[in-house]
Motif scaffolding. Structure first.
Motif, short mmCIF file in Angstrom:
data_model
loop_
_atom_site.label_atom_id
_atom_site.label_comp_id
_atom_site.label_asym_id
_atom_site.label_seq_id
_atom_site.Cartn_x
_atom_site.Cartn_y
_atom_site.Cartn_z
N HIS A 118 -31.84 -99.65 23.22
CA HIS A 118 -31.88 -98.47 22.34
C HIS A 118 -30.73 -98.57 21.34
N ALA A 119 -31.04 -98.99 20.13
CA ALA A 119 -30.02 -99.32 19.13
C ALA A 119 -29.10 -98.16 18.80
N SER A 120 -29.62 -96.95 18.68
CA SER A 120 -28.78 -95.80 18.31
C SER A 120 -27.71 -95.54 19.36
N HIS A 121 -28.06 -95.68 20.63
CA HIS A 121 -27.08 -95.43 21.69
C HIS A 121 -26.04 -96.54 21.76
N ILE A 122 -26.43 -97.74 21.43
CA ILE A 122 -25.49 -98.86 21.54
C ILE A 122 -24.50 -98.89 20.38
N SER A 123 -24.96 -98.59 19.18
CA SER A 123 -24.10 -98.81 18.02
C SER A 123 -23.78 -97.57 17.20
N LYS A 124 -24.51 -96.49 17.36
CA LYS A 124 -24.38 -95.39 16.41
C LYS A 124 -23.73 -94.14 17.00
N ARG A 125 -24.17 -93.71 18.15
CA ARG A 125 -23.76 -92.41 18.69
C ARG A 125 -22.46 -92.54 19.48
N SER A 126 -21.46 -91.74 19.08
CA SER A 126 -20.13 -91.86 19.67
C SER A 126 -20.12 -91.46 21.16
N PHE A 127 -20.86 -90.41 21.53
CA PHE A 127 -20.87 -90.01 22.93
C PHE A 127 -21.49 -91.09 23.80
N SER A 128 -22.49 -91.79 23.27
CA SER A 128 -23.16 -92.86 24.02
C SER A 128 -22.20 -94.00 24.32
N LYS A 129 -21.40 -94.35 23.33
CA LYS A 129 -20.44 -95.45 23.51
C LYS A 129 -19.48 -95.12 24.65
N LYS A 130 -19.01 -93.88 24.73
CA LYS A 130 -18.10 -93.47 25.81
C LYS A 130 -18.78 -93.59 27.17
N ILE A 131 -20.01 -93.10 27.24
CA ILE A 131 -20.75 -93.14 28.50
C ILE A 131 -21.04 -94.59 28.91
N LEU A 132 -21.49 -95.40 27.98
CA LEU A 132 -21.82 -96.79 28.30
C LEU A 132 -20.59 -97.57 28.71
N TYR A 133 -19.45 -97.28 28.10
CA TYR A 133 -18.20 -97.95 28.47
C TYR A 133 -17.86 -97.62 29.93
N GLU A 134 -18.00 -96.37 30.31
CA GLU A 134 -17.73 -95.97 31.68
C GLU A 134 -18.76 -96.56 32.66
N LEU A 135 -19.99 -96.66 32.23
CA LEU A 135 -21.09 -97.09 33.12
C LEU A 135 -21.11 -98.60 33.34
N VAL A 136 -20.95 -99.36 32.27
CA VAL A 136 -21.06 -100.81 32.39
C VAL A 136 -19.75 -101.46 32.01
#
Length: 136
Positions: A118-136
């Protein structure tokens, strides 16, 4: 078994309860939850709303294919009161629950109704980047 990263968000009603119910349904209908992040609050992105979101990321183990997973997710969203799908309506709006597939193992998948990752979550949305950093 497939390992899938899902991001969940809610900005209507009892947001924390909506997410808890969605996670319980995912555990029952899709597969066991292997890991989850802390809840974070975020502002809506890509549209205006006065309602903030609660978001969480999870890793799920599932036997489902990408399309069957999407179908199950849409059923869960509808069961929790999601009326309009932004993909179909072409616009973002407030919602009781939103569940997005971010990663499915390490595959790249493209169809008319689903794109992974999901490109928007990986590169665009700031909240997603925080969550993904914590998750993976």
């Amino acid at each position: 078994m497939n390992n899938v990263v899902l991001l969940l968000g809610s900005n209507l009603g009892n947001k924390k309860n909506n997410i808890t119910l969605a996670i319980n349904l995912i555990n029952i209908k899709i597969g066991p939850i292997l890991k989850k992040t802390k809840l974070i609050e975020s502002e809506p992105e890509d549209y205006f709303s006065s309602n903030t979101f609660l978001n969480i990321g999870i890793i799920v183990s599932t036997k489902l294919s990408p399309i069957k997973l999407l179908k199950s997710i849409k059923e869960i969203e509808r069961s929790l009161g999601r009326i309009n799908d932004s993909y179909l309506s072409g616009k973002y709006e407030d919602r009781t629950i939103d569940i997005d597939i971010v990663y499915f193992n390490s595959i790249k998948y493209f169809s008319k109704i689903l794109v992974i990752p999901h490109a928007s979550h990986i590169s665009k949305r700031s909240f997603s980047k925080k969550i993904l950093y914590e998750l993976v």
